[in-house]
Design a protein around this motif. Structure first.
Motif, PDB file in Angstrom:
ATOM      1  N   TRP A   1       5.460 -24.954  40.083  1.00 32.00           N
ATOM      2  CA  TRP A   1       6.030 -26.053  40.832  1.00 32.00           C
ATOM      3  C   TRP A   1       6.873 -26.922  39.904  1.00 32.00           C
ATOM      4  O   TRP A   1       6.555 -27.084  38.729  1.00 32.00           O
ATOM      5  N   PRO A   2       7.953 -27.502  40.407  1.00 30.82           N
ATOM      6  CA  PRO A   2       8.859 -28.282  39.541  1.00 30.82           C
ATOM      7  C   PRO A   2       8.164 -29.475  38.865  1.00 30.82           C
ATOM      8  O   PRO A   2       8.481 -29.791  37.726  1.00 30.82           O
ATOM      9  N   HIS A   3       7.233 -30.112  39.541  1.00 31.81           N
ATOM     10  CA  HIS A   3       6.603 -31.291  38.940  1.00 31.81           C
ATOM     11  C   HIS A   3       5.661 -30.935  37.800  1.00 31.81           C
ATOM     12  O   HIS A   3       5.333 -31.785  36.982  1.00 31.81           O
ATOM     13  N   SER A   4       5.244 -29.667  37.695  1.00 31.56           N
ATOM     14  CA  SER A   4       4.320 -29.280  36.637  1.00 31.56           C
ATOM     15  C   SER A   4       5.016 -28.583  35.469  1.00 31.56           C
ATOM     16  O   SER A   4       4.345 -28.124  34.552  1.00 31.56           O
TER      17      SER A   4
ATOM     18  N   SER B   1       6.756 -29.861  33.099  1.00 29.47           N
ATOM     19  CA  SER B   1       6.705 -30.632  31.852  1.00 29.47           C
ATOM     20  C   SER B   1       5.283 -30.807  31.319  1.00 29.47           C
ATOM     21  O   SER B   1       5.089 -31.511  30.333  1.00 29.47           O
ATOM     22  N   TRP B   2       4.302 -30.188  31.917  1.00 25.55           N
ATOM     23  CA  TRP B   2       2.917 -30.378  31.489  1.00 25.55           C
ATOM     24  C   TRP B   2       2.601 -29.623  30.209  1.00 25.55           C
ATOM     25  O   TRP B   2       1.637 -29.934  29.532  1.00 25.55           O
TER      26      TRP B   2
END
Length: 50
Positions: A20-23, A25-26
Motif C-alpha cells: 500500500w502507498p502509505h506503508s 516509507s515504513w
C-alpha cells in the motif's frame, strides 16, 4: 491457543507486505516485528512453554 497465534502471525505477515502507498516509507519495521515475534515463538516452543 496455538491456532490463535498462527492466525495472528499470518495476519502480521500479510500486513508486513509493503503493498500500500502509505506503508512504503515504513522500511524494515513491519518485517522486523514479524521476525521478532517468530523468534519469541520459536524460543517458547523449544523451552516447552507453548
Amino acid at each position: 491457543m496455538t491456532n490463535i497465534l498462527i492466525i495472528i502471525l499470518v495476519l502480521m505477515l500479510i500486513g508486513a507486505l509493503p503493498r500500500w502507498p502509505h506503508s512504503a516509507s515504513w522500511g524494515y519495521l513491519p518485517s522486523g516485528a514479524v521476525g521478532m515475534v517468530l523468534l519469541i515463538l520459536l524460543v517458547m516452543l523449544l523451552t516447552g512453554r507453548l
